[in-house]
Design a protein around this motif. Sequence first.
Motif, PDB file in Angstrom:
ATOM      1  N   THR A   1       8.838  -4.935  -1.410  1.00  0.00           N
ATOM      2  CA  THR A   1       8.295  -4.482  -2.708  1.00  0.00           C
ATOM      3  C   THR A   1       9.233  -3.465  -3.341  1.00  0.00           C
ATOM      4  O   THR A   1       9.451  -3.472  -4.559  1.00  0.00           O
ATOM      5  CB  THR A   1       6.891  -3.860  -2.502  1.00  0.00           C
TER       6      THR A   1
ATOM      7  N   LYS B   1       0.699 -11.847   0.608  1.00  0.00           N
ATOM      8  CA  LYS B   1      -0.032 -10.579   0.512  1.00  0.00           C
ATOM      9  C   LYS B   1      -1.208 -10.647  -0.447  1.00  0.00           C
ATOM     10  O   LYS B   1      -2.155  -9.895  -0.316  1.00  0.00           O
ATOM     11  CB  LYS B   1       0.930  -9.500   0.014  1.00  0.00           C
TER      12      LYS B   1
ATOM     13  N   THR C   1       0.853  -1.185   0.000  1.00  0.00           N
ATOM     14  CA  THR C   1       0.000   0.000   0.000  1.00  0.00           C
ATOM     15  C   THR C   1       0.889   1.236   0.000  1.00  0.00           C
ATOM     16  O   THR C   1       1.863   1.291   0.755  1.00  0.00           O
ATOM     17  CB  THR C   1      -0.887  -0.005   1.258  1.00  0.00           C
TER      18      THR C   1
ATOM     19  N   ASN D   1       9.505   2.851   0.890  1.00  0.00           N
ATOM     20  CA  ASN D   1      10.531   2.629   1.900  1.00  0.00           C
ATOM     21  C   ASN D   1      11.579   1.648   1.371  1.00  0.00           C
ATOM     22  O   ASN D   1      11.222   0.581   0.872  1.00  0.00           O
ATOM     23  CB  ASN D   1       9.866   2.067   3.171  1.00  0.00           C
TER      24      ASN D   1
HETATM   25  C1  LIG Z   1      -2.661   4.303   3.707  1.00  0.00           C
HETATM   26  C2  LIG Z   1      -1.227   3.832   3.698  1.00  0.00           C
HETATM   27  C3  LIG Z   1      -0.314   4.462   2.889  1.00  0.00           C
HETATM   28  C4  LIG Z   1       1.013   4.044   2.832  1.00  0.00           C
HETATM   29  N1  LIG Z   1       1.876   4.685   2.005  1.00  0.00           N
HETATM   30  C5  LIG Z   1       3.160   4.285   1.933  1.00  0.00           C
HETATM   31  C6  LIG Z   1       4.046   4.901   1.007  1.00  0.00           C
HETATM   32  O1  LIG Z   1       3.679   5.800   0.253  1.00  0.00           O
HETATM   33  N2  LIG Z   1       5.330   4.450   0.980  1.00  0.00           N
HETATM   34  C7  LIG Z   1       5.780   3.439   1.797  1.00  0.00           C
HETATM   35  O2  LIG Z   1       6.964   3.093   1.735  1.00  0.00           O
HETATM   36  N3  LIG Z   1       4.952   2.827   2.671  1.00  0.00           N
HETATM   37  C8  LIG Z   1       3.654   3.193   2.752  1.00  0.00           C
HETATM   38  N4  LIG Z   1       2.796   2.564   3.608  1.00  0.00           N
HETATM   39  C9  LIG Z   1       3.295   1.462   4.452  1.00  0.00           C
HETATM   40  C10 LIG Z   1       3.442   0.152   3.667  1.00  0.00           C
HETATM   41  O3  LIG Z   1       2.262  -0.207   2.987  1.00  0.00           O
HETATM   42  C11 LIG Z   1       3.831  -1.008   4.625  1.00  0.00           C
HETATM   43  O4  LIG Z   1       5.025  -0.674   5.258  1.00  0.00           O
HETATM   44  C12 LIG Z   1       3.937  -2.342   3.939  1.00  0.00           C
HETATM   45  O5  LIG Z   1       3.981  -3.358   4.900  1.00  0.00           O
HETATM   46  C13 LIG Z   1       5.177  -2.494   3.128  1.00  0.00           C
HETATM   47  O6  LIG Z   1       5.036  -3.742   2.480  1.00  0.00           O
HETATM   48  P1  LIG Z   1       6.245  -4.758   2.203  1.00  0.00           P
HETATM   49  O7  LIG Z   1       7.285  -4.439   3.235  1.00  0.00           O
HETATM   50  O8  LIG Z   1       5.674  -6.100   2.416  1.00  0.00           O
HETATM   51  O9  LIG Z   1       6.661  -4.518   0.800  1.00  0.00           O
HETATM   52  C14 LIG Z   1       1.462   2.959   3.647  1.00  0.00           C
HETATM   53  C15 LIG Z   1       0.529   2.313   4.465  1.00  0.00           C
HETATM   54  C16 LIG Z   1      -0.796   2.741   4.487  1.00  0.00           C
HETATM   55  C17 LIG Z   1      -1.781   2.028   5.360  1.00  0.00           C
END
Ligand SMILES: Cc1cc2nc3c(=O)[nH]c(=O)nc-3n(C[C@H](O)[C@H](O)[C@H](O)COP(=O)(O)O)c2cc1C
Length: 382
Positions: free
Chosen positions: A67, A100, A43, A62
């Motif tokens: 991802t 996921k 997300t 991040n």
């Molecule tokens: C509404 C919302 C927006 C988010 N936007 C971001 C974003 O723009 N960039 C980011 O790095 N993480 C964002 N996150 C957090 C990631 O979705 C979260 O860390 C996720 O677990 C990363 O997935 P992965 O580590 O399995 O790839 C967001 C979470 C939410 C709920």
Amino acid sequence: MDARDLTVDPEVPHHVFRHVVGHLASGVTVVTTADGSQNFGMTASSVTSLSAEPPMMLACLNRSAPTSLAVSSSGVFGVNILGHGHEHLAQQFAAPSDDKFRGVSLTPGVLGVPLLSDALAYLECRVVEQVTGGTHTIFLGKVVHASAHEGEPLAYFRGGFGRFQFGRDDAVYQVARQRVLERQYGVGEVMIMDDLAQDLDADKASVFYALTRLTTDGLVQRDPDRGYVVVPFDAKNSDEAFDARSAIELGVIDLTIGNAHAEDLVEMRKRFEAMAQLLVGDRFVDFDKYMDANYAFHESVIALARNRALSASFGRLSLRSVMSRSFGATPVTSQEFIRVQRDLADALEAGDAASARTAVLDYTKLAKKRVREILTEAGGLL
Ligand SMILES: Cc1cc2nc3c(=O)[nH]c(=O)nc-3n(C[C@H](O)[C@H](O)[C@H](O)COP(=O)(O)O)c2cc1C
């Protein structure tokens, strides 16, 4: 804390930054990619369009997210723009997991990235540059394919999901709703979209929005042959709505009595007092305000359970429409309503389950009886 007083110099503390930047409303996307045979998705709201010529997007992910690493190595990513009602997808893709994509229907994209079939829109991008910014990698992607469906987007504001609404749509909805409540349409009459659009000088999309919302409110219903028909309001509609609220409130009592959070009880009491002062003698000071205050009080009773599913079920009951169409027709009521609701507030504060249950049942009986009286005065149907 008053946001205008926040000091931004020389360095903004982390929590202040999060609070302030949360005021920037955004859409919500799921960024996807595939690396080898494995699919990745997360997300992300830090995604935006960058240029139109050439069409480019940027996504800030991040660096430590799987991802993000997968996008770096695959060189391609999909931006799946979520629609209203996709909160579950936003939550699912925001929680680290080995699975996921469970239960998610996918469509393969032209660049080989998995696309969420239900997304409101999606864009497929090839990474042309990546830049590091703080903890994140900013991926600049050239858009090679894009497609969108009709629908409402999922919005994100101050850490919560919500819906986006055009101001003009709300205005048309309010007028159409008022017309139904003031019985400018007869029971069973069809609300014709083209006529309404012309009459209200509105576009068809706004009228469609209004009719859909009136359907959710329970004021009109969609008949496959006739179109949008004004729903007759009778004792059965009323009884069902009040009984459903009663069932939810009784459940809340079972879940919370004796362990409700003190601040939730304070909020409930505050809302009760705000409601009580809007009924003077047997007349509403301002019916619309009383209706909102009454709804807000019961909402706070249900919120004691801190159970989102219960609060959502309450929100879906067409209680506002039941109250508008019955009590709205005659402003006369009785202090008895306030007395039993005070009993409920007192019992919840005292942790007295038996009295709280009695108050809920008494209040439900009273409301159902009063609506029946109003209906009888109106000849059985409103
Ligand atoms: C509404 C919302 C927006 C988010 N936007 C971001 C974003 O723009 N960039 C980011 O790095 N993480 C964002 N996150 C957090 C990631 O979705 C979260 O860390 C996720 O677990 C990363 O997935 P992965 O580590 O399995 O790839 C967001 C979470 C939410 C709920």
